[in-house]
Design an enzyme around this catalytic site. Structure first.
Site, PDB file in Angstrom:
ATOM      1  N   GLU A  36       0.886  -1.165   0.000  1.00 60.14           N
ATOM      2  CA  GLU A  36       0.000   0.000   0.000  1.00 60.14           C
ATOM      3  C   GLU A  36       0.918   1.206   0.000  1.00 60.14           C
ATOM      4  O   GLU A  36       1.576   1.502   0.998  1.00 60.14           O
ATOM      5  CB  GLU A  36      -0.912  -0.017   1.226  1.00 60.14           C
TER       6      GLU A  36
ATOM      7  N   CYS B  92      -2.055   9.117   2.440  1.00 59.83           N
ATOM      8  CA  CYS B  92      -1.665   8.545   1.150  1.00 59.83           C
ATOM      9  C   CYS B  92      -2.707   8.763   0.066  1.00 59.83           C
ATOM     10  O   CYS B  92      -2.387   8.711  -1.127  1.00 59.83           O
ATOM     11  CB  CYS B  92      -1.354   7.056   1.291  1.00 59.83           C
TER      12      CYS B  92
END
Length: 487
Positions: free
Chosen positions: A222, A256
């Site tokens: 991720e 993110c």
């Protein structure tokens, strides 16, 4: 709790050996397989958070200068919710599934067993040090695994708190925490794991991928990237500006999936920047430099990285731009007139700086997005279904979100993951369970089946070949081209 971050006591390499051996022994014992045991651990994890909620808020304030509301809304409440979801649904998630009915194979009773992968490793980042540390543990426990968590050394208050509390709430032979930095992570990656989840930068992900390949440990990544926002000039600028600025300023932009930059029609740039300024003044009526509602940059190195990018921009600072090294503070900043080669477009910003890039039209916006790495998220603000479909149908990204930002991560039923350079694999809730679960094919063949497919056994003969032809599949008619010829 002191306002100073504690110094972490790193796990020794010898302790890491012991941890790995202990968890493997536990897994082989079968202790983690009963659903009842898993549910106890999941519930305990929920109470670990609930019982210590104020300590977590204080630790997040120490590490990130995080306002209490953000800590609750962005991480703590959603992680407790994920515990409840897993507790309620793990019985269903773990249930053996029958394969889709097929008359040719029904006699074999084909099924898919949901089995744990073994001892798994999660390496979590500093920016959401609770949700991205404990969230994957929920899924790993629900799937019946033993877990090693390596939290970020850059958020020592939270990492130290997690390391303190996990042995008090969870089975110490099932879940362990390893504290450390490069040396300790490198040691962990020498082992073979049932699965590795790494959350962080693409640079480190390449090293993790190489190390995992040496032991053939499966991995999920991720990562992140520059998540764009595409603006339809027909959208409600006030709503769009409030949501985008919130998503950029929450956690000081250290998210993110934060909106990284905005693509807006040239003719609408000034109007949209004004809407952003109005939202800014609404959020911070006394000014951004004095409010307590903005988080801080995680450390001096990241502060200086962002300041250098901002100092080097050729764009025009529309508002914001104030910095304070002593507080690791960067004010919410909008920079207009940004071009492709600008410093602010050179890397994922991971801070409260929002470049505005004017483009000719939506086709130019799509072309720009497609000329760069696939982002973790792509945002589009528009009331027009055709406009949204055009953007989403002609791009690639981890998620495709219309008319809001960030909340896809907490939405029950949606996977969280990237594509290409923004990551691989999916997690959160049922998808975390799936990530840490091995789908084990199973069937049980009856003795009488050989009367039907006995032709598979030697010695082979034309008669046996003919008897097996009945199992061949008949394809649909061959496709025909527009001129009537077969393709």
């Amino acid at each position: 709790m002191s306002n100073m971050a504690p110094e972490l006591k790193f796990t020794t390499l010898e302790e890491i050996d012991e941890i790995y051996a202990t968890l493997n022994k536990t897994f082989r014992s079968g202790k983690t397989k009963p659903i009842a045991f898993r549910k106890v651990q999941i519930l305990q994890l929920g109470y670990l958070l609930q019982d210590n909620i104020e300590r977590f808020r204080e630790a997040l304030a120490i590490d990130l200068g995080r306002p209490p509301l953000e800590s609750s809304f962005l991480e703590l409440d959603s992680t407790i919710s994920d515990c409840k979801i897993a507790y309620d649904r793990v019985d269903k998630w773990a249930r053996t599934e029958k394969a889709p009915f097929n008359i040719k194979f029904a006699a074999f009773r084909p099924a898919i067993r949901k089995e744990p992968k073994g001892v798994v490793l999660s390496i979590s980042p500093f920016n959401y040090p609770v949700w991205l540390a404990l969230g994957p543990i929920i899924g790993a426990i629900a799937a019946g695994n033993c877990v090693v968590l390596k939290p970020s050394e850059l958020s020592p208050a939270i990492s130290g708190l997690i390391a303190e509390l996990i042995p008090k709430y969870l089975d110490n032979d099932v879940v362990r925490v390893v504290l450390g930095a490069v040396t300790e992570t490198s040691k962990l990656m020498e082992y073979q794991w049932g699965h590795v989840l790494y959350t962080g930068s693409g640079r480190v992900a390449k090293l993790i991928g190489v190390a995992a390949a040496k032991t053939l440990s499966p991995i999920s990544l991720e990562l992140g990237g520059k998540s764009p926002v595409v603006i339809d000039p027909k959208c409600d600028f006030k709503i769009a500006a409030r949501r985008i600025l919130w998503g950029k300023c929450a956690n000081a932009g250290q998210t993110c999936v934060a909106p990284d930059y905005v693509l807006v029609p040239r003719s609408s740039e000034d109007a949209f920047v004004k809407a952003l300024k109005d939202a800014h003044d609404e959020f911070y009526p006394s000014g951004a430099t004095t409010t307590s509602d903005i988080s801080r940059i995680i450390n001096p190195a990241h502060f200086h990285r962002l300041k250098k990018l901002l100092d080097s921009t050729a764009g025009t600072i529309a508002f914001g731009g104030q910095t304070d090294e002593s507080r690791k503070f960067i004010a919410p900043t909008v920079v207009k007139g940004v071009k492709d080669e600008d410093s602010l477009m050179s890397e994922e910003l991971f801070g409260p700086i929002l470049p505005i890039m004017p483009v000719d039209d939506v086709d130019a916006a799509i072309a720009y997005i497609n000329a760069h790495d696939h982002p973790l998220a792509l945002y589009c603000f528009s009331p027009d279904a055709a406009f949204k479909n055009k953007v989403f149908d002609n791009t690639q990204s981890g998620s495709a979100i219309a008319n809001d930002v960030l909340i896809q991560c907490a939405t029950d039923g949606l996977p969280f993951g990237g594509i290409g350079p923004s990551g691989s694999g999916y997690h959160t809730r049922t998808f975390s369970f799936d990530m840490f679960t091995h789908l084990r094919a199973s069937l049980d063949s009856p003795g009488w089946i050989d009367t039907i497919i006995g032709g598979r056994f030697p010695p082979y003969s034309p008669g046996k070949l003919a008897s097996l032809k009945r199992f061949r599949v008949k394809l649909p008619p061959r496709p025909i081209s527009a001129n009537g010829h077969a393709l």
